[in-house]
Design a protein around this motif. Sequence first.
Motif, PDB file in Angstrom:
ATOM      1  N   THR A  72       0.847  -1.188   0.000  1.00 13.03           N
ATOM      2  CA  THR A  72       0.000   0.000   0.000  1.00 13.03           C
ATOM      3  C   THR A  72       0.888   1.246   0.000  1.00 13.03           C
ATOM      4  O   THR A  72       2.088   1.174   0.277  1.00 13.03           O
ATOM      5  CB  THR A  72      -0.917   0.028   1.230  1.00 13.03           C
ATOM      6  OG1 THR A  72      -0.108   0.097   2.411  1.00 13.03           O
ATOM      7  CG2 THR A  72      -1.803  -1.204   1.282  1.00 13.03           C
ATOM      8  N   THR A  73       0.297   2.394  -0.279  1.00 11.46           N
ATOM      9  CA  THR A  73       1.107   3.607  -0.425  1.00 11.46           C
ATOM     10  C   THR A  73       1.803   3.993   0.874  1.00 11.46           C
ATOM     11  O   THR A  73       2.929   4.486   0.855  1.00 11.46           O
ATOM     12  CB  THR A  73       0.246   4.776  -0.924  1.00 11.46           C
ATOM     13  OG1 THR A  73      -0.912   4.916  -0.093  1.00 11.46           O
ATOM     14  CG2 THR A  73      -0.183   4.556  -2.357  1.00 11.46           C
ATOM     15  N   THR A  74       1.155   3.783   2.009  1.00 13.56           N
ATOM     16  CA  THR A  74       1.835   4.072   3.276  1.00 13.56           C
ATOM     17  C   THR A  74       3.029   3.144   3.467  1.00 13.56           C
ATOM     18  O   THR A  74       4.130   3.578   3.802  1.00 13.56           O
ATOM     19  CB  THR A  74       0.868   3.894   4.460  1.00 13.56           C
ATOM     20  OG1 THR A  74      -0.181   4.853   4.347  1.00 13.56           O
ATOM     21  CG2 THR A  74       1.590   4.098   5.791  1.00 13.56           C
ATOM     22  N   GLY A 112       6.280   3.514   1.445  1.00 14.81           N
ATOM     23  CA  GLY A 112       7.055   4.695   1.791  1.00 14.81           C
ATOM     24  C   GLY A 112       8.196   4.412   2.739  1.00 14.81           C
ATOM     25  O   GLY A 112       9.173   5.159   2.780  1.00 14.81           O
ATOM     26  N   ARG A 164       9.003   0.747  -4.018  1.00 11.34           N
ATOM     27  CA  ARG A 164       8.902   2.138  -3.588  1.00 11.34           C
ATOM     28  C   ARG A 164       8.890   3.163  -4.719  1.00 11.34           C
ATOM     29  O   ARG A 164       8.079   4.099  -4.706  1.00 11.34           O
ATOM     30  CB  ARG A 164      10.070   2.435  -2.640  1.00 11.34           C
ATOM     31  CG  ARG A 164      10.151   3.862  -2.166  1.00 11.34           C
ATOM     32  CD  ARG A 164      11.388   4.092  -1.308  1.00 11.34           C
ATOM     33  NE  ARG A 164      11.619   5.490  -1.035  1.00 11.34           N
ATOM     34  CZ  ARG A 164      11.172   6.144   0.025  1.00 11.34           C
ATOM     35  NH1 ARG A 164      10.468   5.497   0.938  1.00 11.34           N
ATOM     36  NH2 ARG A 164      11.424   7.422   0.190  1.00 11.34           N
ATOM     37  N   PHE A 176       6.036   5.922  -6.530  1.00 13.18           N
ATOM     38  CA  PHE A 176       4.754   5.881  -5.831  1.00 13.18           C
ATOM     39  C   PHE A 176       4.630   6.934  -4.737  1.00 13.18           C
ATOM     40  O   PHE A 176       3.715   6.868  -3.919  1.00 13.18           O
ATOM     41  CB  PHE A 176       4.524   4.482  -5.243  1.00 13.18           C
ATOM     42  CG  PHE A 176       4.555   3.388  -6.281  1.00 13.18           C
ATOM     43  CD1 PHE A 176       3.668   3.394  -7.347  1.00 13.18           C
ATOM     44  CD2 PHE A 176       5.494   2.372  -6.204  1.00 13.18           C
ATOM     45  CE1 PHE A 176       3.707   2.394  -8.305  1.00 13.18           C
ATOM     46  CE2 PHE A 176       5.545   1.369  -7.161  1.00 13.18           C
ATOM     47  CZ  PHE A 176       4.644   1.384  -8.217  1.00 13.18           C
ATOM     48  N   TYR A 213       5.533  10.116   0.024  1.00 13.71           N
ATOM     49  CA  TYR A 213       5.437   9.078   1.035  1.00 13.71           C
ATOM     50  C   TYR A 213       4.988   9.641   2.380  1.00 13.71           C
ATOM     51  O   TYR A 213       5.280  10.781   2.726  1.00 13.71           O
ATOM     52  CB  TYR A 213       6.785   8.370   1.182  1.00 13.71           C
ATOM     53  CG  TYR A 213       7.321   7.871  -0.141  1.00 13.71           C
ATOM     54  CD1 TYR A 213       6.644   6.876  -0.839  1.00 13.71           C
ATOM     55  CD2 TYR A 213       8.483   8.407  -0.704  1.00 13.71           C
ATOM     56  CE1 TYR A 213       7.105   6.424  -2.065  1.00 13.71           C
ATOM     57  CE2 TYR A 213       8.946   7.953  -1.928  1.00 13.71           C
ATOM     58  CZ  TYR A 213       8.255   6.956  -2.607  1.00 13.71           C
ATOM     59  OH  TYR A 213       8.708   6.512  -3.816  1.00 13.71           O
TER      60      TYR A 213
END
Length: 392
Positions: free
Chosen positions: A137-139, A142, A150, A153, A156
């Motif tokens: 997922t994006t979190t 990061g 990474r 995307f 972060y």
Amino acid sequence: MTAEAHVARNYKPLPVTIASGEGAWVTDVEGRRYLDLLAGYSALNFGHGHPDLVAAATDQLGRVTLTSRAFRSDRLEPFAAALAELCGKDLVLPMNTGAEAVETGIKVARAWGYRVKGVPADRAKMVVAHGNFHGRTTTIVGFSDDPDARDAFGPYAPGFVAVPFGDAAALAAAIDDDTVAVMIEPIQGEGGVVIPPDGYLREVRELTRERNVLFIADEIQSGLGRTGETFACDREGVVPDMYLLGKALGGGILPVSAVVADEEVLGVLRPGEHGSTFGGNPLAAAVGLAVVGLLRDGGFQERALALGEHLGTRLDALVGRGVVGYRRAGLWAGVDIDPAVGTGRDVAEALLARGVLVKDTHGQTIRIAPPLVIRATELDWAMEQLQVVLSR
């Protein structure tokens, strides 16, 4: 047109199309059989189509599969009670995927930091490890240092500090008054079955307790029997504040994940602050309950331990003969291939041609994580195929 013309290219699978599976074996669309040494990245710890799990799913399919958490279901509380007992904790928060469990753990840790520890608003930090893999997922990406996961995307999310895996001194230096949790994989699976130094997990536990910081163990891949213990943390007699579970919890039938912790931690969440339409659905709860039942007497854990020793003996014989070295915990190994032989992908493709399924990671490493139902003779045969491939 290719076989996957309409499938997004976020994976590069090996050239095999699987149509059925039973136990430790799968069969492709042309009728060829393969010994599965990947087990869905440990989601299939109990093999393909384990009869107890299939029976639990089939029975529940004829009853009710989804209610949403707007209502109670008769399967959720038995599942939560059994899983809480297995973990030695008070509460279970069910979700679906491993990444959802990690995201949930992050939210819970932040809420605990603000509401219990007294960290000022929006200043909560978490310490993580280099080489981690907690999801995509994006979190989560990061705080990954894997460029494939990474890059491209961002931006972060802030609030994460990474330190070397296995370095307790670096971990201690990274914790400050705003730190709410340390989140690590007790063994880094995607990293190539990277095992920290002896005593590291005990140091993490002592340090987090002394500094009033939560210890979150991501046991999504390492947990539920894979390492010869129920949890990888058990190898050092360590109990974290929070378990993140997934993969094998769904028995390879459907995605089931969970955050498991005591009331003082998970109790910080209030109604409406977190949820999932499918998390804790009756079908998932029925399968999860059956999974806990398979682990309760310790038989699968003992099997993983014994078969892992057997695997280690076979791998020892290959070191210096195409294998540079390996790391093993229970029935789980990361095997580093001599570049003179080829890449990990080369070896995986060569093994595929000989009826064995493995997966490469980080260039030169292949992972071996068969279903825990595999026989010693089947492991022997697989290692014979690896020996042939390495000696080409």
